[in-house]
Design an enzyme around this catalytic site. Structure first.
Site, PDB file in Angstrom:
ATOM      1  N   LYS A 179      47.777  55.876  40.477  1.00  0.00           N
ATOM      2  CA  LYS A 179      46.899  55.833  39.313  1.00  0.00           C
ATOM      3  C   LYS A 179      45.751  56.823  39.481  1.00  0.00           C
ATOM      4  O   LYS A 179      45.193  56.961  40.567  1.00  0.00           O
ATOM      5  CB  LYS A 179      46.377  54.414  39.106  1.00  0.00           C
ATOM      6  CG  LYS A 179      47.483  53.422  38.791  1.00  0.00           C
ATOM      7  CD  LYS A 179      46.967  52.014  38.615  1.00  0.00           C
ATOM      8  CE  LYS A 179      46.408  51.444  39.902  1.00  0.00           C
ATOM      9  NZ  LYS A 179      46.077  50.012  39.797  1.00  0.00           N
ATOM     10  N   THR A 211      36.800  48.661  31.309  1.00  0.00           N
ATOM     11  CA  THR A 211      37.993  48.971  32.102  1.00  0.00           C
ATOM     12  C   THR A 211      38.270  47.903  33.152  1.00  0.00           C
ATOM     13  O   THR A 211      39.058  48.124  34.072  1.00  0.00           O
ATOM     14  CB  THR A 211      37.825  50.331  32.804  1.00  0.00           C
ATOM     15  OG1 THR A 211      36.604  50.324  33.568  1.00  0.00           O
ATOM     16  CG2 THR A 211      37.786  51.467  31.791  1.00  0.00           C
ATOM     17  N   GLY A 213      40.021  45.118  34.927  1.00  0.00           N
ATOM     18  CA  GLY A 213      41.361  44.555  34.900  1.00  0.00           C
ATOM     19  C   GLY A 213      42.456  45.525  34.514  1.00  0.00           C
ATOM     20  O   GLY A 213      43.603  45.106  34.300  1.00  0.00           O
ATOM     21  N   THR A 214      42.163  46.820  34.451  1.00  0.00           N
ATOM     22  CA  THR A 214      43.200  47.769  34.057  1.00  0.00           C
ATOM     23  C   THR A 214      44.363  47.789  35.050  1.00  0.00           C
ATOM     24  O   THR A 214      45.526  47.870  34.654  1.00  0.00           O
ATOM     25  CB  THR A 214      42.626  49.191  33.927  1.00  0.00           C
ATOM     26  OG1 THR A 214      41.889  49.511  35.110  1.00  0.00           O
ATOM     27  CG2 THR A 214      41.712  49.310  32.733  1.00  0.00           C
ATOM     28  N   GLY A 215      44.058  47.698  36.356  1.00  0.00           N
ATOM     29  CA  GLY A 215      45.120  47.731  37.359  1.00  0.00           C
ATOM     30  C   GLY A 215      46.012  46.510  37.292  1.00  0.00           C
ATOM     31  O   GLY A 215      47.251  46.624  37.341  1.00  0.00           O
ATOM     32  N   CYS A 216      45.393  45.331  37.166  1.00  0.00           N
ATOM     33  CA  CYS A 216      46.169  44.096  37.036  1.00  0.00           C
ATOM     34  C   CYS A 216      47.055  44.157  35.801  1.00  0.00           C
ATOM     35  O   CYS A 216      48.244  43.810  35.839  1.00  0.00           O
ATOM     36  CB  CYS A 216      45.232  42.895  36.913  1.00  0.00           C
ATOM     37  SG  CYS A 216      44.041  42.677  38.248  1.00  0.00           S
TER      38      CYS A 216
END
Length: 270
Positions: A179, A211, A213-216
């Site tokens: 990412k 932004t 929680g974007t990875g989860c």
């Protein structure tokens, strides 16, 4: 239902809870649901959290973590598994043992630090993630700081993403989504690296503080696609587009790093 159920789309999520609803289990459930899947969970820790930061982390007992996962796998089954916040060596070891009882594809989000800077993985657990989770991963989804911690390779540009991605493949991951949100530039580039090549997903950087929680969200949306039988590249592309729009439509909640609009596809479908 059982592991051989004709229904496709069951995702078992093994991760921590976010009381603010923007990340963790709450974001995972929303993302899987929005992408047309069915979310079940094994909660590893309860966090006291909002958009301003993490104010407390309370790990759950190992036997309780395992009991939740076993209950889901033994009855409902899973077409994919996604892991998020694990927190400690002991949890990583127990989760690895659980994973070995399932043949479902695994998406590993190596959660280390919350958006506000709070540590969510013990320093000594990084090696456990490296040795136990990465070799089991169908897809690993690190951001730049996580990839640097796992490989020791600086990730400051696309070439750094390539080098770190190749190193993570060398550690046993079957595919890596590097990412690029932490990589400077007007364009955000996520790089999907597999043994057969690479795929770039890129778009203009959205200037926003929403932004959290974007990875989860991205990892769970990908897991939902894999659970429904989509090829990896398709699942990643669909999840990437979903998250990009969720960032654009973020509701602007809270005074810090706000949540995404996880439910936008459901409202658009009305």
């Amino acid at each position: 239902m059982s592991e051989s159920s004709p229904f496709l789309g069951r995702v078992l999520i093994i991760a921590g809870s976010d009381s603010g609803g923007g990340a963790g289990i709450q974001a995972d459930i929303k993302a899987v649901t929005a992408m047309g899947g069915f979310a079940a969970t094994s909660i590893t820790a309860i966090t006291v959290q909002n958009t301003l930061g993490v104010h407390g982390v309370h790990p759950l007992p190992l036997d309780l973590i395992e009991a939740q996962a076993r209950a889901v796998l033994d009855d409902i089954g899973a077409d994919a598994i996604k892991t998020g916040m694990l927190g400690s060596v002991a949890v990583v070891e127990r989760v690895a043992a659980i994973l070995d009882t399932s043949r479902a594809p695994l998406v590993v989000d190596p959660v280390m630090v919350a958006k506000g800077g709070a540590a969510l993985l013990d320093d000594d657990a990084v090696q456990a993630v490296r040795s136990l989770m990465i070799p089991r991963a169908t897809l690993l989804t690190p951001n730049a700081p996580e990839a640097e911690a796992l490989t020791g390779i600086a990730v400051e540009d696309l070439e750094g993403q390539r080098r770190a991605g190749a190193a993570l493949l060398g550690l046993g991951a079957r595919a890596v989504l590097m990412k690029g949100g932490h990589v400077p530039g007007e364009t955000v580039v996520d790089l999907l690296v597999t043994p057969s090549g690479e795929t770039l997903l890129e778009g203009p950087r959205i200037e926003t503080t929403s932004t959290h929680g974007t990875g989860c969200t991205l990892a769970s949306a990908i897991a939902a696609g894999l659970a429904q039988g989509r090829p990896l590249e398709v699942a990643v592309a669909e999840a990437w587009a979903y998250v990009s729009e969720a960032i654009r439509r973020a509701p602007g909640l809270g005074g810090g790093h706000g949540p995404l609009d996880h439910g936008w596809p459901l409202r658009d479908a009305r």
